[in-house]
Write a protein that holds these residues in place. Sequence first.
Motif, PDB file in Angstrom:
ATOM      1  N   PHE A  62      18.684  65.566 129.438  1.00 39.66           N
ATOM      2  CA  PHE A  62      18.903  66.971 129.095  1.00 39.66           C
ATOM      3  C   PHE A  62      17.590  67.731 129.069  1.00 39.66           C
ATOM      4  O   PHE A  62      16.537  67.162 128.819  1.00 39.66           O
ATOM      5  CB  PHE A  62      19.553  67.092 127.720  1.00 39.66           C
ATOM      6  CG  PHE A  62      21.020  66.797 127.725  1.00 39.66           C
ATOM      7  CD1 PHE A  62      21.926  67.782 128.060  1.00 39.66           C
ATOM      8  CD2 PHE A  62      21.490  65.534 127.392  1.00 39.66           C
ATOM      9  CE1 PHE A  62      23.284  67.523 128.067  1.00 39.66           C
ATOM     10  CE2 PHE A  62      22.845  65.255 127.392  1.00 39.66           C
ATOM     11  CZ  PHE A  62      23.752  66.253 127.732  1.00 39.66           C
ATOM     12  N   SER A  90      11.621  68.024 117.839  1.00 40.10           N
ATOM     13  CA  SER A  90      12.398  67.174 116.944  1.00 40.10           C
ATOM     14  C   SER A  90      12.991  65.983 117.689  1.00 40.10           C
ATOM     15  O   SER A  90      13.506  65.060 117.064  1.00 40.10           O
ATOM     16  CB  SER A  90      13.523  67.973 116.297  1.00 40.10           C
ATOM     17  OG  SER A  90      14.502  68.281 117.258  1.00 40.10           O
ATOM     18  N   GLU A  99      15.534  66.153 119.769  1.00 39.10           N
ATOM     19  CA  GLU A  99      16.954  66.326 120.096  1.00 39.10           C
ATOM     20  C   GLU A  99      17.143  66.389 121.606  1.00 39.10           C
ATOM     21  O   GLU A  99      18.123  65.896 122.150  1.00 39.10           O
ATOM     22  CB  GLU A  99      17.501  67.598 119.434  1.00 39.10           C
ATOM     23  CG  GLU A  99      18.996  67.760 119.647  1.00 39.10           C
ATOM     24  CD  GLU A  99      19.587  68.951 118.906  1.00 39.10           C
ATOM     25  OE1 GLU A  99      18.847  69.902 118.631  1.00 39.10           O
ATOM     26  OE2 GLU A  99      20.793  68.907 118.612  1.00 39.10           O
ATOM     27  N   ILE A 100      16.189  67.030 122.285  1.00 34.52           N
ATOM     28  CA  ILE A 100      16.230  67.187 123.743  1.00 34.52           C
ATOM     29  C   ILE A 100      14.904  66.647 124.298  1.00 34.52           C
ATOM     30  O   ILE A 100      13.847  66.939 123.733  1.00 34.52           O
ATOM     31  CB  ILE A 100      16.346  68.683 124.105  1.00 34.52           C
ATOM     32  CG1 ILE A 100      17.546  69.329 123.427  1.00 34.52           C
ATOM     33  CG2 ILE A 100      16.362  68.875 125.619  1.00 34.52           C
ATOM     34  CD1 ILE A 100      18.854  69.169 124.127  1.00 34.52           C
TER      35      ILE A 100
END
Lengths: 323, 501
Positions: A155, A197, A199-200
């Motif tokens: 992603f 963080s 997340e991606i």
Amino acid sequence: MRISLIAAAAALVTSILGPSTAIAEADYPSKPVRIVIGFAAGGGTDTIARMLAEGLSKQIDQPVVVENRPGAGGTLAASYSAAADPDGYTLYFSGTSTLIGPVFVENAGYDPVKSFAGVANINETPLALVAGPSFPADDVRGMIEEAKAKPGELFYATPGVGTTQHLLIEMLEREAGIDLQDAPYQGAAPSIAAVISGEIPLAIISLSAAIEQAKGGKIKILGITSPERVSDYPDIPAIGETVAGYGALPSNFLVSPAGTPQTIIDILSDATASVVEDPEFVDFLKKQGLLPKYMPAAELDVRIASETAKWTEVARSLPASGK
Amino acid sequence: MDIPSSLVAGFVQAASLTNLFYCFVGVTLGTLIGVLPGIGAMLGIALLLPVTFHLPPDAAIIMLAGLYYGGEYGGSITSILVNLPGSASSAVTCLDGHQMAKQGRAAVALYVTAVASFIAGTTGIILMTLFSPLIANFALSFTSVDYFSVMLLGLLASASVGRGSPVKSIGALIVGVLFGIIGTDVNTGMQRYTFGYPELITGLGITVIAMGLFGVPEVIAGAESKANRPVAQRVRIRDMLPTRDEVRRATMPVVRGTSLGSLLGALPGTGVTIAAFLAYSIEKKVSHTPERFGHGAIEGVAAPESANNAAAQTAFIPTLTLGIPGSATMALILGALMIHGIPPGPQFMTAHADLFWALVASFWIGNLFLLVLNIPLVGLWVRLLQVPYKYLFPTIICLICVGIYSVNLSTFDIWVVLGIGLLGYSMRMTGFDCAPLLMGFILGPLMEENLRRALMLNRGDFSVFIKSPISLTCLLLTALLLLWPLISGLRQKIRARAAAQ
């Protein structure tokens, strides 16, 4: 009788207007000039426009006012400026997003190439491809291998569908023959946070933010999106070094409604050149991680046409374009 | 350098004559801008930004920050006096604050607001001093999964702030979500409910909705009431002070509001607003007399005001320690730093330690200014209520229009305010509360965005919502909120039985 009256009136009007336009052209600028911008006051683009306005005002000896007309991704301001009188008193602070706008906004009310006459290019905005600290690869080559090993699974975060950051990755996917998945966020800040963080894994963000986050060890810079290395940052490789043929830089430029007399364009273009080359302005842009880049009107017109074709083509391939 | 000596150095720098002056200018302008309807701290900062180009960096940031938290405070003044929330986070203060004003107790409400804000602001600053990196990491650990659950909790909390029946609150909430969906869908870039109006592509503005829902109906309702002049209030210091009973009742709400606000303020986006609504709804839940809420309960002013002011301070943490602005207003403040050649990022706290500590110190000085400035001003603000309606109301409408127009230079927005205003008025007439609508408007689209992203990133696996500890906590709290009426009902029954035996 009535018809002849109207005709007479029309003749009168043209006879008054005709010479006065010429006079207006001769003593331009004789009143304040406004620069319309499609973003809210206080943002990054607005700040550049305001600094430019301040400099221009000194050059042409008239007040230059910035008018913010945000909304619809800047297309409201663009169509508003396109419809203004081409007398050099309404200018539009344009940029790459204006060129893409009509792809996503139906009846945007302007044509990025035909509705405007270029005045001068002001700056280029270098962007960086970054990865989170735990991403397995450290360079573009490694990223491409990673993407090829997991097609359609990596992603990347963008500040929104159809933004220049989004399109830059779409271009990279095409050139490198990889398949990545976009995860849109609302604006640049949350997209950066998502990479930090973890997340991606990937994103394209402004070079200035990338450098600061990299200094703190929060992200890794894989490469810069410009065709070649940028002289101010010689240590950062260009993505084009690994992926041949890849390279694009969003830019900001000043335009005037189509049909503005050439003499007025020349006055404004020369004035803009003096501002963009002023050391204080150069310093101001560099502090924000931007590259000052003046380009005269004729050259800019050619570039607007080629850039519009380049970006629009990618933008049209997105589902959101509805094409 | 260790914290105490850094802080002392910070105070020394913040207390220089120049910085004191700009801090004062910032909070004063902020309060004024907060008081003016439709113009929030964001526009104020945007307008003042060019001025700061020519100031030293510390003075510039101190002034802009003062404008921000000053605006947060100013917004609650008009919420209380004329039911006009200056910002979304002070909308909840309208509920009880304005009722208190109607009962002639505006001065007490304003006094409590000032004191609660000061206590909360100070706490927020202390936390910022001690735990900035910790709080920043906490904020960063939130993923889309956790955001969804926080939004859900906030949404449910806001449904329970309504005065009317829960069914009506939920109805208003859903209408709010529908309004929020107007515009470009974040996940796909598709336009929804724009009906060919380019003005709708970026969605409706929060101020437009808040002004329409709260301000306009208040004016229409006031115009039809027979009383031409509200209760005359002469304010002496004695009238401003809350009764001993009120102090007792406001204490715990301030403590709870402050803790909640400090924690949620660090979350990017809507932390400040969610904190205010959640604080209010918690107070209403734990109160022994929930029926007083919405009719001028002091707790209903103290809790949200302390929550949003504590949050306004901790909101600076991710902005300063990570270089990631939590809101558009914070982004402007970061922009101001960049103009001065100070790149915001994780290095800021160490590379520009002097500036960081001067800023923290100036926050406290600014909050003190606000307290000193506003307690004497309470009398003046309250006197605003003595202006006859025939002058006050046209002025309010005029200010709303000017304020809304000045944001986007768009007459379209003014028509929207009118439309939403009529909706707000009909809701008022039929006993629907506007606060849940506003929260639905803010949180609905965010909840959708995060839910869809969370599912996309986790390939449609719903179990992630209970696997993440933060998300699980929020979901459990949500369940508790939902079941609370049942639990308290049971408790009462048990008590009644025990009493009967």
